[in-house]
Design an enzyme around this catalytic site. Structure first.
Site, PDB file in Angstrom:
ATOM      1  N   HIS A  82      -9.271   1.819   4.800  1.00 47.08           N
ATOM      2  CA  HIS A  82      -8.062   1.287   5.474  1.00 47.08           C
ATOM      3  C   HIS A  82      -8.419   2.157   6.497  1.00 47.08           C
ATOM      4  O   HIS A  82      -9.386   3.406   6.619  1.00 47.08           O
ATOM      5  CB  HIS A  82      -7.186   1.785   4.288  1.00 47.08           C
ATOM      6  CG  HIS A  82      -6.104   1.918   5.283  1.00 47.08           C
ATOM      7  ND1 HIS A  82      -4.858   2.197   6.074  1.00 47.08           N
ATOM      8  CD2 HIS A  82      -4.878   0.827   5.191  1.00 47.08           C
ATOM      9  CE1 HIS A  82      -4.339   2.340   6.381  1.00 47.08           C
ATOM     10  NE2 HIS A  82      -3.561   1.616   6.338  1.00 47.08           N
ATOM     11  N   LYS A  85      -0.149   3.779   0.086  1.00 52.44           N
ATOM     12  CA  LYS A  85      -0.527   5.431   0.479  1.00 52.44           C
ATOM     13  C   LYS A  85      -0.519   6.653  -0.198  1.00 52.44           C
ATOM     14  O   LYS A  85      -0.038   6.743  -1.683  1.00 52.44           O
ATOM     15  CB  LYS A  85       0.069   5.771   1.860  1.00 52.44           C
ATOM     16  CG  LYS A  85      -0.219   4.444   2.592  1.00 52.44           C
ATOM     17  CD  LYS A  85       0.306   4.064   4.409  1.00 52.44           C
ATOM     18  CE  LYS A  85      -0.601   3.175   4.918  1.00 52.44           C
ATOM     19  NZ  LYS A  85      -0.237   3.690   6.358  1.00 52.44           N
ATOM     20  N   GLU A 126      -6.853   5.126   7.361  1.00 54.16           N
ATOM     21  CA  GLU A 126      -6.744   6.533   7.690  1.00 54.16           C
ATOM     22  C   GLU A 126      -8.252   6.859   6.757  1.00 54.16           C
ATOM     23  O   GLU A 126      -8.439   8.136   7.005  1.00 54.16           O
ATOM     24  CB  GLU A 126      -5.379   6.127   6.448  1.00 54.16           C
ATOM     25  CG  GLU A 126      -4.565   6.041   7.504  1.00 54.16           C
ATOM     26  CD  GLU A 126      -3.033   6.146   7.090  1.00 54.16           C
ATOM     27  OE1 GLU A 126      -3.016   5.394   5.772  1.00 54.16           O
ATOM     28  OE2 GLU A 126      -1.902   5.038   7.467  1.00 54.16           O
ATOM     29  N   SER A 169       3.718  -1.892  10.115  1.00 54.21           N
ATOM     30  CA  SER A 169       5.126  -2.858  10.101  1.00 54.21           C
ATOM     31  C   SER A 169       5.667  -3.363  10.201  1.00 54.21           C
ATOM     32  O   SER A 169       6.469  -4.315  11.088  1.00 54.21           O
ATOM     33  CB  SER A 169       5.768  -1.924  12.216  1.00 54.21           C
ATOM     34  OG  SER A 169       5.081   0.072  12.310  1.00 54.21           O
ATOM     35  N   GLU A 197      -4.930  -4.971  10.728  1.00 46.99           N
ATOM     36  CA  GLU A 197      -3.866  -3.855  10.377  1.00 46.99           C
ATOM     37  C   GLU A 197      -4.525  -3.187  12.093  1.00 46.99           C
ATOM     38  O   GLU A 197      -5.265  -2.303  11.842  1.00 46.99           O
ATOM     39  CB  GLU A 197      -4.249  -3.055   9.196  1.00 46.99           C
ATOM     40  CG  GLU A 197      -3.865  -3.450   8.161  1.00 46.99           C
ATOM     41  CD  GLU A 197      -2.807  -2.075   7.441  1.00 46.99           C
ATOM     42  OE1 GLU A 197      -1.733  -2.694   6.818  1.00 46.99           O
ATOM     43  OE2 GLU A 197      -3.966  -0.937   6.993  1.00 46.99           O
ATOM     44  N   GLY A 226       3.180   2.641  10.942  1.00 50.35           N
ATOM     45  CA  GLY A 226       3.765   3.556  10.564  1.00 50.35           C
ATOM     46  C   GLY A 226       4.256   3.554  12.306  1.00 50.35           C
ATOM     47  O   GLY A 226       5.412   5.334  12.190  1.00 50.35           O
ATOM     48  N   ASN A 282       0.711  -0.815  -0.471  1.00 50.04           N
ATOM     49  CA  ASN A 282       0.492  -0.075  -0.295  1.00 50.04           C
ATOM     50  C   ASN A 282       0.860   0.901  -0.127  1.00 50.04           C
ATOM     51  O   ASN A 282       1.865   1.517   0.602  1.00 50.04           O
ATOM     52  CB  ASN A 282      -0.526  -0.189   0.732  1.00 50.04           C
ATOM     53  CG  ASN A 282      -1.981   1.202   1.351  1.00 50.04           C
ATOM     54  OD1 ASN A 282      -1.717   2.117   0.549  1.00 50.04           O
ATOM     55  ND2 ASN A 282      -2.128   1.174   2.677  1.00 50.04           N
TER      56      ASN A 282
HETATM   57  P1  13P Z   1       3.292   0.713   7.699  1.00 47.77           P
HETATM   58  O1  13P Z   1       4.089  -0.754   7.065  1.00 47.77           O
HETATM   59  O2  13P Z   1       3.810   2.084   7.495  1.00 47.77           O
HETATM   60  O3  13P Z   1       2.933   0.394   9.079  1.00 47.77           O
HETATM   61  O4  13P Z   1       2.177   0.715   6.898  1.00 47.77           O
HETATM   62  C1  13P Z   1       0.833  -0.269   7.834  1.00 47.77           C
HETATM   63  C2  13P Z   1      -0.590  -0.124   6.596  1.00 47.77           C
HETATM   64  O5  13P Z   1      -0.868   0.620   7.098  1.00 47.77           O
HETATM   65  C3  13P Z   1      -0.105  -1.092   5.235  1.00 47.77           C
HETATM   66  O6  13P Z   1      -1.844  -0.437   5.013  1.00 47.77           O
END
Ligand code: 13P
Length: 254
Positions: A96, A11, A98, A214, A168, A174, A9
């Site tokens: 997601h 982002k 976010e 992560s 997740e 992150g 992803n």
């Molecule tokens: P990270 O791997 O940066 O923690 O992000 C995970 C994520 O949100 C994947 O969709």
């Protein structure tokens, strides 16, 4: 046997130029047999068509990070599943954390999008996960259980087996804090049990459940070795081929 799916992803990273560099670098490094592992990259909308062209002839599939529930219309700023298919996508990330946190997505809108994606012929990667506060309150199963039940609302058993779930935990996204393999396995097993309650064990056993939060080359093997962890949804580490491709290798190995 369930396939493992490793998805990146991206982002809101990588303009066109940076996208073409990253795709080329990933494609050139994935020169090994993927066996039962599927690989997906999910760049921003603006890079989808370019990515599709660069991925031609490679075993890597293309996904988007979001979509709307209509085929076309006066919906300024939205992108339809039809448009994603035309751009070469076969997967789409839905709900997601976010998008839930910053763009008002809810269990109801996530369900509508999952249904629309399935109807359009896209594979939805539907995201669920608890916040740190919810984990500390001891209500992880309640929160994740509610999200999983909501996302499958009014979905037939045949369609349900096409849904990919990404667990997740929000506190692991992150932050560099990964759920331990045992913590992740516990929730994955719980999610599979909920799917079995909603449908049946044969369907629950077919569903691919990815872990996200992560994931890095250093922790991928231990996570992917868990019996109910069927892949990874990778954020930060997918932005460089040097860290994304070792995670794909880890999936092939486990
Ligand atoms: P990270 O791997 O940066 O923690 O992000 C995970 C994520 O949100 C994947 O969709």
């Amino acid at each position: 046997m369930r396939p493992k799916i490793i998805a990146g992803n991206w982002k809101m990273y990588k303009d066109l130029h940076a996208s073409s560099e990253l795709i080329a670098s990933v494609v050139s490094r994935v020169d090994f047999d993927l066996d039962n592992v599927r690989v997906v990259v999910c760049p921003p909308f603006t890079s989808l068509e370019l990515a599709h062209r660069l991925l031609e002839g490679s075993p890597i599939a293309l996904g988007a990070q979001n979509m709307y529930t209509e085929d076309e219309g006066a919906f300024t700023g939205e992108i339809s599943p039809k448009m994603l298919l035309a751009a070469g996508c076969t997967y789409v990330i839905i709900g997601h954390s976010e998008r839930r946190q910053y763009f008002g997505e809810t269990n109801v809108s996530v369900n509508a999008k999952v249904r629309k994606a399935l109807a359009a012929g896209l594979t939805p990667i539907a995201c669920v996960g608890e916040s740190l506060e919810e984990r500390e309150k001891g209500i992880t199963e309640q929160v994740v259980g509610t999200q999983v039940k909501a996302l499958f609302k009014e979905i037939s058993e045949a369609d349900a087996s096409r849904v990919v779930i990404a667990y997740e935990p929000i506190w692991a996204i992150g932050t560099g804090k990964t759920a331990t393999p045992a913590q992740a396995q516990e929730v994955h097993q719980f999610i599979r049990k909920i799917v079995a309650q909603l449908y049946s064990w044969p369907t629950a056993d077919k569903i691919v459940i990815q872990y996200g939060g992560s994931v890095k080359p250093e922790n991928a093997v231990d996570l992917l070795k868990q019996p109910d962890i069927d892949g990874a949804l990778v954020g930060g580490a997918c932005l460089k081929a040097e860290t994304f491709v070792p995670i794909i290798r880890a999936a092939v190995k486990t």
